[in-house]
Design an enzyme around this catalytic site. Sequence first.
Site, PDB file in Angstrom:
ATOM      1  N   ASP A  94      70.838  35.671  65.150  1.00 27.04           N
ATOM      2  CA  ASP A  94      71.696  34.900  66.044  1.00 27.04           C
ATOM      3  C   ASP A  94      72.970  34.688  65.232  1.00 27.04           C
ATOM      4  OD1 ASP A  94      73.104  32.673  67.203  1.00 27.04           O
ATOM      5  OD2 ASP A  94      71.314  32.205  68.356  1.00 27.04           O
ATOM      6  N   HIS A  95      74.059  35.401  65.582  1.00 25.58           N
ATOM      7  CA  HIS A  95      75.204  35.437  64.673  1.00 25.58           C
ATOM      8  C   HIS A  95      75.853  34.070  64.488  1.00 25.58           C
ATOM      9  CE1 HIS A  95      77.515  36.059  68.478  1.00 25.58           C
ATOM     10  NE2 HIS A  95      78.456  35.412  67.839  1.00 25.58           N
ATOM     11  N   HIS A  98      72.450  30.505  71.131  1.00 20.58           N
ATOM     12  CA  HIS A  98      73.481  29.917  70.271  1.00 20.58           C
ATOM     13  C   HIS A  98      73.545  28.397  70.371  1.00 20.58           C
ATOM     14  CE1 HIS A  98      74.594  34.005  69.757  1.00 20.58           C
ATOM     15  NE2 HIS A  98      75.375  34.120  70.815  1.00 20.58           N
TER      16      HIS A  98
END
Length: 501
Positions: free
Chosen positions: A179-180, A242
Amino acid sequence: MEPVTYVLFGATGDLAKRKIYPALYNLFVDGKLPEAFSLIGLGRREWTDEFFQTSVEQSLRQFSRREIQNPEQMQAFIQKFRYTVLDIGRTDDYKKLLQIIEERENALGLPANRLFYLSVGPEYFTTIASNIEESGLGSAAGWKRLVIEKPFGHDLQSARDLNEHLSKSFTEDEIFRIDHYLGKPMVQNLEVLERANPIIQALWSNRYIANVQITASETVGVEERAGYYDHVGAVRDMFQNHMLQMLMMLAIHLPHNSTAEDVRKHKKQVMEALIPLSQSDVRTNVIRGQYASGSVGGNPVKGYRSEPGIAATSMNDTYIAAKLQVDDYFWRGVPFYIRTGKRLHEKSTRIVVEFKEALNQTSHIGGAPNLLLIEINPNEGIMLQLNTKENGVLKPVQIQLHENSKDIPEAYENLIYDALVGNPTFFAHWDEVELAWAWVQPILDAFQENQVPLHAYEAGSNGPAEADALLAADGFHWWFDSKEDQETKRKEEDYAYQIGH
């Protein structure tokens, strides 16, 4: 670092060019790649090694945060890259890949440590994982790791199905779910913000905090992603992953000298303490929106239903706001307000912690509330709003702390480095993923049955007015939405302290 072979599925794709290759190059420049390193790029295009290396160099010149100033260094980097054609569903191609990897390992004296990075659509994850296992690619004497990008499923059941399939070929310790947002430095700092700062630690509870607001707004619309986005919406694209990950990182209370296992354990506890919504609760606690035509940055833009590839009757959500409650000792009674959407008035990811107003024994002191603003994107920094007295009147001032962003590693640099060294702290564990899908599932069901109104909002606005009413019902409002708030924040330069990197 241990030597490794980096096997990249989707090596000709956009993510590889924009994020993965620049991240690897900057790790190489910073001395954060193992000296013995080999990358095998895979794709359907008939490319030679030389053409592949040239393509990688072009992507670095276009997308790297660093200018390419040392040609010899660049050549040393791209010489580590090789390419081979692979059809994801063809088992013989995996056997050919195994032979290529073993030849490179023997030539370079590499142990059989292999990192498989799946920069491909999620519909290919299970096929690739199975073929890695069946071909012997994952059966070597060294370690193996599987890195996958979100989405991890489309709903709760599909997420469970995906995890069950992947678990047949890889253990949970071998799966690194990217999950960047968890790679962003300011998000990573959330887990130490309270623990490492006694002043914050003393205030970090429901005794002093009135509410928490988490915002991720975008100015762009659906762009070229219509085929994907119209089946996903803001709730799946941003909220389930996110936004909930940022909530977990903010709400955890960690012991000193915490390990990766501690972080994951406490994030799971936050999700377990998140009060679930029944399908009937969704209408009261969740706002659903879709952008109409308007103006962004002074330019007229189309409404969502007029975008290419979007049906005129689409009920897809491009905006979601929700009120959440964490029912544990620290956060009980503190509402968390989360919102995310497209075609809003600014690009910004931020967290605002609003502290309770001060009271004396007899009267209300007044003044603006104290705020802690954590800016994550596009700039990173922390702002603390306090009250001072000017001409007998309380006036809010802001103390701003900003990082010099020029040399801050990007999210993918942090995450790829952690995957290479086997540090799972900032990757999504299956327990977190499952709990997040379980919490979101009633929202998906209510949206599917159109039990929640779809509110139109003008492109370039802050979103639907109903999202303001969600907070107003509790006596709060969204911070830093109005032009006055933005101007105040910018004007308080006299109180700003700049921190160099």
